[in-house]
Design a protein around this motif. Structure first.
Motif, PDB file in Angstrom:
ATOM      1  N   VAL A 161       0.848  -1.183   0.000  1.00 21.13           N
ATOM      2  CA  VAL A 161       0.000   0.000   0.000  1.00 21.13           C
ATOM      3  C   VAL A 161       0.890   1.242   0.000  1.00 21.13           C
ATOM      4  O   VAL A 161       1.848   1.320   0.770  1.00 21.13           O
ATOM      5  N   GLU A 162       0.563   2.181  -0.871  1.00 21.50           N
ATOM      6  CA  GLU A 162       1.248   3.467  -0.888  1.00 21.50           C
ATOM      7  C   GLU A 162       0.206   4.562  -0.667  1.00 21.50           C
ATOM      8  O   GLU A 162      -0.830   4.578  -1.327  1.00 21.50           O
ATOM      9  N   ILE A 163       0.493   5.465   0.261  1.00 16.73           N
ATOM     10  CA  ILE A 163      -0.338   6.651   0.463  1.00 16.73           C
ATOM     11  C   ILE A 163       0.501   7.856   0.069  1.00 16.73           C
ATOM     12  O   ILE A 163       1.426   8.240   0.790  1.00 16.73           O
ATOM     13  N   TRP A 164       0.200   8.422  -1.095  1.00 14.45           N
ATOM     14  CA  TRP A 164       0.921   9.589  -1.590  1.00 14.45           C
ATOM     15  C   TRP A 164       0.323  10.830  -0.948  1.00 14.45           C
ATOM     16  O   TRP A 164      -0.887  11.078  -1.036  1.00 14.45           O
ATOM     17  N   LEU A 165       1.169  11.613  -0.298  1.00 18.86           N
ATOM     18  CA  LEU A 165       0.726  12.806   0.407  1.00 18.86           C
ATOM     19  C   LEU A 165       0.488  13.941  -0.586  1.00 18.86           C
ATOM     20  O   LEU A 165       1.094  13.976  -1.663  1.00 18.86           O
ATOM     21  N   PRO A 166      -0.384  14.887  -0.244  1.00 17.51           N
ATOM     22  CA  PRO A 166      -0.664  15.994  -1.174  1.00 17.51           C
ATOM     23  C   PRO A 166       0.607  16.740  -1.559  1.00 17.51           C
ATOM     24  O   PRO A 166       1.405  17.103  -0.695  1.00 17.51           O
ATOM     25  N   HIS A 167       0.769  16.966  -2.839  1.00 16.17           N
ATOM     26  CA  HIS A 167       1.986  17.617  -3.313  1.00 16.17           C
ATOM     27  C   HIS A 167       1.987  19.111  -3.032  1.00 16.17           C
ATOM     28  O   HIS A 167       3.032  19.752  -3.112  1.00 16.17           O
ATOM     29  N   PRO A 209      -1.299  13.913  -6.275  1.00 12.49           N
ATOM     30  CA  PRO A 209       0.152  13.695  -6.189  1.00 12.49           C
ATOM     31  C   PRO A 209       0.709  12.674  -7.165  1.00 12.49           C
ATOM     32  O   PRO A 209       1.869  12.791  -7.580  1.00 12.49           O
ATOM     33  N   THR A 210      -0.067  11.662  -7.549  1.00 13.66           N
ATOM     34  CA  THR A 210       0.451  10.710  -8.531  1.00 13.66           C
ATOM     35  C   THR A 210       0.219  11.185  -9.962  1.00 13.66           C
ATOM     36  O   THR A 210       0.613  10.503 -10.906  1.00 13.66           O
ATOM     37  N   ALA A 211      -0.411  12.364 -10.119  1.00 10.85           N
ATOM     38  CA  ALA A 211      -0.665  12.910 -11.452  1.00 10.85           C
ATOM     39  C   ALA A 211       0.300  14.017 -11.826  1.00 10.85           C
ATOM     40  O   ALA A 211       0.162  14.605 -12.896  1.00 10.85           O
ATOM     41  N   ILE A 212       1.284  14.331 -10.969  1.00 13.26           N
ATOM     42  CA  ILE A 212       2.329  15.270 -11.372  1.00 13.26           C
ATOM     43  C   ILE A 212       3.234  14.561 -12.374  1.00 13.26           C
ATOM     44  O   ILE A 212       3.396  13.338 -12.332  1.00 13.26           O
ATOM     45  N   TRP A 213       3.815  15.301 -13.303  1.00 14.65           N
ATOM     46  CA  TRP A 213       4.511  14.626 -14.399  1.00 14.65           C
ATOM     47  C   TRP A 213       5.672  13.742 -13.930  1.00 14.65           C
ATOM     48  O   TRP A 213       5.869  12.651 -14.500  1.00 14.65           O
ATOM     49  N   PRO A 214       6.490  14.134 -12.912  1.00 13.77           N
ATOM     50  CA  PRO A 214       7.540  13.192 -12.505  1.00 13.77           C
ATOM     51  C   PRO A 214       6.999  11.888 -11.929  1.00 13.77           C
ATOM     52  O   PRO A 214       7.587  10.816 -12.143  1.00 13.77           O
ATOM     53  N   ALA A 215       5.877  11.943 -11.192  1.00 15.67           N
ATOM     54  CA  ALA A 215       5.294  10.710 -10.656  1.00 15.67           C
ATOM     55  C   ALA A 215       4.773   9.822 -11.776  1.00 15.67           C
ATOM     56  O   ALA A 215       4.938   8.596 -11.745  1.00 15.67           O
ATOM     57  N   LEU A 216       4.147  10.418 -12.779  1.00 19.33           N
ATOM     58  CA  LEU A 216       3.676   9.645 -13.926  1.00 19.33           C
ATOM     59  C   LEU A 216       4.843   9.004 -14.664  1.00 19.33           C
ATOM     60  O   LEU A 216       4.792   7.827 -15.033  1.00 19.33           O
ATOM     61  N   ALA A 217       5.909   9.778 -14.874  1.00 15.43           N
ATOM     62  CA  ALA A 217       7.075   9.234 -15.568  1.00 15.43           C
ATOM     63  C   ALA A 217       7.721   8.115 -14.770  1.00 15.43           C
ATOM     64  O   ALA A 217       8.140   7.091 -15.328  1.00 15.43           O
ATOM     65  N   ALA A 218       7.807   8.285 -13.447  1.00 11.82           N
ATOM     66  CA  ALA A 218       8.405   7.250 -12.603  1.00 11.82           C
ATOM     67  C   ALA A 218       7.591   5.967 -12.656  1.00 11.82           C
ATOM     68  O   ALA A 218       8.150   4.862 -12.713  1.00 11.82           O
ATOM     69  N   SER A 219       6.263   6.094 -12.636  1.00  8.69           N
ATOM     70  CA  SER A 219       5.406   4.912 -12.720  1.00  8.69           C
ATOM     71  C   SER A 219       5.607   4.186 -14.043  1.00  8.69           C
ATOM     72  O   SER A 219       5.753   2.953 -14.081  1.00  8.69           O
ATOM     73  N   LEU A 220       5.648   4.934 -15.129  1.00  6.91           N
ATOM     74  CA  LEU A 220       5.854   4.321 -16.443  1.00  6.91           C
ATOM     75  C   LEU A 220       7.243   3.720 -16.573  1.00  6.91           C
ATOM     76  O   LEU A 220       7.429   2.710 -17.260  1.00  6.91           O
TER      77      LEU A 220
END
Length: 414
Positions: A161-167, A209-220
């Motif tokens: 489980v990951e809880i991403w905190l507000p960016h 927070p998971t929709a910021i571009w670095p988070a999206l790139a990291a996921s991909l």
């Protein structure tokens, strides 16, 4: 003997108290650090713990309130744990921004991922509001209570489980409660990507927070992100370079330019040596780590016009803020910087350094967002991308950096 499907016993240090249905995991700095990813330091506060994205030795070297707010907003910071819990509650004290004369800003969002998939989103009520007068720059804090974010109905099985905190909200973590034991996830075998940039990398105008571009790139790209995107503060500060130098990473990127122009921080004479010094410091700790220098995305107001940038308050009562470039294009002859000048200098310096450094690379930011993109997805406030553009940039960066032939493809930790 335990079945392989049974939850592993939680270490004693991770179980403070049990109610009838709850297990409370204490959030001391030491224990929180075991569960947090993306923070460089954890500070004990009156209420709990505060994740920081710059270490204390860096924070004491700059009294800028903008930087203090930016590094304490946990962009890219997340709690990562393994558990069978079906309900998770997190008490947190947020500090969100507010602006006099403008409608309230949207609440920050907590993203919950189960085994890598976005499963729930929620927010925290209460908390502090840092009210800013944009005309004077003065601030006032309106205090509020601790709130609770609750995620229920999660799968009844062992899971990550990951809880991403507000960016975009300073977040003090107060208490973590679950209906089953939790344990830290020690190693998922992923490489670590360390990124530094401006408010665009921080996540301005992204929806979560998971929709910021670095988070999206990291996921991909299948990597662990440490995001040192610092709103308004990608300024080639030596203390930021030292933080990058001292942070273990498999790959590093630095996105440089827009803040230097829109703060009108320096002239061309100073920019080149400052960039060399910044990169030299990173290389002291990462002599052979892939290092990608990224120039600014397209920003028409500053392509050929120097800074500073100034806010336009004409529509602030309707919640719209825009920026304008206040410099004069003729001032380029005196060494004032534009994004065009910055890109030329970044490209030249990376090419020069590449003669002795086979692991340094350059990416033109307009390959992430260029003129054709601006025609379809204009920058709403003339500086920051919207949610759709964050997704576009994340997808393009992943393809260009992590894809076949990219500077981050197939590299191992140095």
């Amino acid at each position: 003997m335990n079945s392989p499907h049974d939850p592993a016993p939680a270490p004693d240090s991770f179980v403070a108290s049990r109610g009838a249905d709850w297990i409370t995991t204490p959030l001391t700095p030491e224990r929180a650090a075991d569960l947090l990813r993306g923070a460089l330091e954890v500070e004990r506060t009156e209420h709990g713990v505060l994740p920081h994205r710059l270490p204390a030795r860096a924070r004491v070297q700059c009294a800028d309130e903008q930087l203090a707010r930016a590094e304490a907003q946990p962009s890219g910071v997340r709690l990562v744990l393994r558990t069978r819990a079906t309900t998770i509650e997190l008490d947190a004290l947020r500090t969100k921004m507010g602006y006099h004369g403008a409608p309230p800003r949207p609440d920050g969002v907590y993203d919950l991922l189960v085994d890598g998939a976005l499963t729930r989103q929620a927010g925290v009520h209460g908390g502090n509001v840092l009210m800013m007068d944009m005309t004077t720059g003065t601030t006032e804090t309106v205090p509020g209570p601790v709130g609770t974010v609750r995620f229920a109905g999660l799968p009844d099985r062992m899971k990550d489980v990951e809880i991403w905190l507000p960016h975009n909200e300073i977040t003090e973590l107060v208490a973590l409660r679950t209906d089953a034991p939790v344990e830290p996830v020690r190693d998922r075998g992923r490489k670590v990507w360390l990124h530094h940039g401006s408010s665009i990398s921080h996540g301005s105008d992204a929806v979560s927070p998971t929709a910021i571009w670095p988070a999206l790139a990291a996921s991909l790209g299948g990597v662990e992100l440490i995001n040192l995107g610092l709103s308004g503060s990608a300024l080639l500060d030596p203390f930021t370079a030292r933080a990058l130098r001292d942070t273990p990473a498999d790959m590093i990127s630095v996105k440089i330019g827009i803040n230097i122009v829109n703060t009108d921080l320096m002239r061309l004479r100073a920019f080149g040596p400052a960039l060399h010094g910044f990169l030299d410091t990173i290389r002291e700790g990462h002599p052979a780590t892939p290092l990608l220098v990224v120039s600014p995305i397209l920003c028409p107001i500053h392509e050929d016009t120097p800074g500073p940038a100034a806010p336009d308050f004409s529509d602030i009562s309707e919640g719209r803020l825009r920026f304008a470039a206040m410099g004069d294009p003729a001032e380029r002859a005196a060494g004032k910087l534009t994004l065009g000048v910055i890109r030329d200098e970044l490209s030249r310096i990376v090419k020069q350094r590449a003669a002795d450094d086979a692991h340094i690379h350059y990416l033109d930011g307009r390959d992430l967002y260029g003129r054709a993109d601006h025609a379809e997805l204009p920058l709403p406030d003339e500086l920051h991308p919207d949610a759709a553009t964050h997704r576009l940039m994340g997808e393009r960066f992943a393809a260009l950096a992590f894809g076949s032939g990219g500077p981050f493809a197939g590299e191992s930790r140095s």
